[in-house]
Design a protein around this motif. Structure first.
Motif: not given
Length: 276
Positions: A25-26, A35-37, A39-40, A31-33, A22-23
């Protein structure tokens, strides 16, 4: 949003952890970490899962699953950026180092495919396992244990020795029983993060919570203790606090008679000797 709805995804590696993929893929999506965290919604203590047990969608079948690693042996979330210098995957911007689920077991110390000791960034500084004879023996001892190739009593003994080696037996915040062996790890050439950490009495509860250098020292101390006990050689025992040996003697009361007698003898000798 589901994983399958994303415009792009990283190429998974066989056995790679869900979080590692997943990281990756980010990074591919740019994408910023934070923002990604958001969503995930990773679980703080178990980032291989989503908060509340929800699914991220259809994950690649190549990925490994954290359930393969017993919960009591999983490395803490903060120490999961472990890798092998030769286990790489291409990306749009270069090369990445995927984390395999198999390495998230606190007893895993090397990549079995490339025979390199596991390391942290930069992974290119990894050390060949075969460069140190004792570390080869330690790796073999750990591998046969965690893959179920030893009998139940021996597996129990190895577990108890690791727990004794990995705990702070003092009355206040302090180091683990085998803390001094971190120097042996470093001297052998195995480069691991070595933050100076102290632990609460009888802590930590899980070996995986130890800092990497402490974890390696705890495993080495347990192996040395096991070897000494098997050879009935008290002079080669690690210099653990008396409380550690007393705990082991209680654990093996009414167990294997030879081992019980040896542990009781160690306790008696420690009480009258100079062991701390």
């Amino acid at each position: 949003m589901r994983i399958e709805d994303l415009p792009a995804a990283a190429e998974p590696c066989m056995g790679e952890s869900v979080y590692s993929w997943l990281d990756a893929t980010r990074l591919q999506l740019g994408l910023e970490e934070a923002e990604w965290r958001q969503w995930c919604e990773f679980e703080a203590k178990e980032p291989e899962r989503r908060i509340g047990g929800a699914e991220w969608g259809r994950l690649p079948p190549e990925l490994g699953r954290i359930e393969r690693v017993p919960a009591s042996w999983r490395i803490a979330a903060e120490w999961r950026s472990v890798g092998c210098a030769m286990c790489t995957a291409p990306t749009q911007s270069g090369t990445r180092y995927p984390v395999l689920v198999d390495w998230l077991d606190a007893r895993a110390i090397a990549c079995s495919r490339h025979r390199l000791l596991l390391s942290y960034a930069p992974c290119r500084d990894a050390m060949p396992l075969d460069a140190n004879e004792e570390l080869v023996s330690l790796w073999q001892w750990l591998e046969e244990w965690r893959h179920g190739r030893v009998n139940g009593q021996d597996a129990r003994l190895r577990r108890d020795l690791v727990l004794a080696s990995a705990r702070n037996w003092g009355p206040g915040s302090g180091e683990i029983a085998s803390a001094e062996l971190a120097w042996s790890i470093e001297g052998a050439g195995w480069a691991l993060p070595k933050p100076h950490r102290t632990y609460q009495p009888l802590g930590p509860a899980r070996v995986g919570r130890l800092a990497p250098n402490d974890r390696a020292a705890a495993l080495l101390g347990a192996y040395r203790a096991w070897t000494a006990l098997a050879a009935a050689s008290a002079q080669n025992l690690p210099k653990w606090p008396l409380a550690a040996w007393e705990w082991l003697a209680r654990r093996w009361r009414h167990g294997d008679r030879r081992l019980e007698a040896m542990l009781v003898g160690i306790v008696i000798a420690s009480r009258g000797g100079s062991r701390r």
